[in-house]
Scaffold this active site. Sequence first.
Site, short mmCIF file in Angstrom:
data_model
loop_
_atom_site.label_atom_id
_atom_site.label_comp_id
_atom_site.label_asym_id
_atom_site.label_seq_id
_atom_site.Cartn_x
_atom_site.Cartn_y
_atom_site.Cartn_z
NE ARG A 97 -2.94 -0.50 3.36
CZ ARG A 97 -3.90 -0.25 4.25
NH1 ARG A 97 -5.17 -0.34 3.90
NH2 ARG A 97 -3.58 0.06 5.49
CG ASP A 98 4.01 4.31 1.07
OD1 ASP A 98 3.81 5.00 0.04
OD2 ASP A 98 4.68 4.70 2.04
#
Length: 244
Positions: free
Chosen positions: A59-60
Amino acid sequence: NKAGYRAADVPVLVTDYYPDDLFAVIERSEDMTTADRDKLFAQLVYAVAHLHRHGLAHRDLKLENACVDASGSLRLIDLGSSASARNRMGGVINSHQIHGSDPYVAPEALTAAASYERMIRERGQSNIPDEHGYDPLAADSWSLGVIYLCLVRRCFHWEKADADEDAGYRYFVNRRERFLGSFSVRERAVIEALLDMDPKKRCSPGDLLVRMPWLREHLTPATEIDARLASIVRVYAARCGPNT
């Protein structure tokens, strides 16, 4: 030596020192060969695939979160935004808010986050159905596609995947064939697979390695890579619960 331990109930992972990240490598290496580029990207894809096999979404994903040593060995870092993305039955655990930096965020994540915020204002958080979200694994694949574009062209083609706000992204959406026509056959195949507008049709990192044997050629033996990443997965799998 790696050592995982807990300090004040916060998971901590100590790893080998990697002096560079992909952003710095791209800035410095104007003469990076296609083989060097593909070796770096293959390692990153494999690392994300490894997380996904354990039901975790990063997610990053971004250039700064892929560290590189002098030999070209890559390590994925910063799992602070990671979360469980699949339940025990294999079902999707949706995310609802934006995670990561704007250029890498998938378009469906922007749409879902806007809807989520609107429903919070209208109904209150406890009344929001889980289906009003997005699959964070598919969003990871999109981020990999953005990273690949940066590796190939050494620039960002858009600042935000919003056709109403960003002219570069609007060109990608509306003139897709012309955009893709400027890449080689192999490059186009990767871009089409990872930057599919439909998240359900978007290629997973594991499937990408299956479909692109020329990427697999750049990997060290899988058991060696698994050994380097297993400690990260074990440390974070315990802490990654229900997510937003």
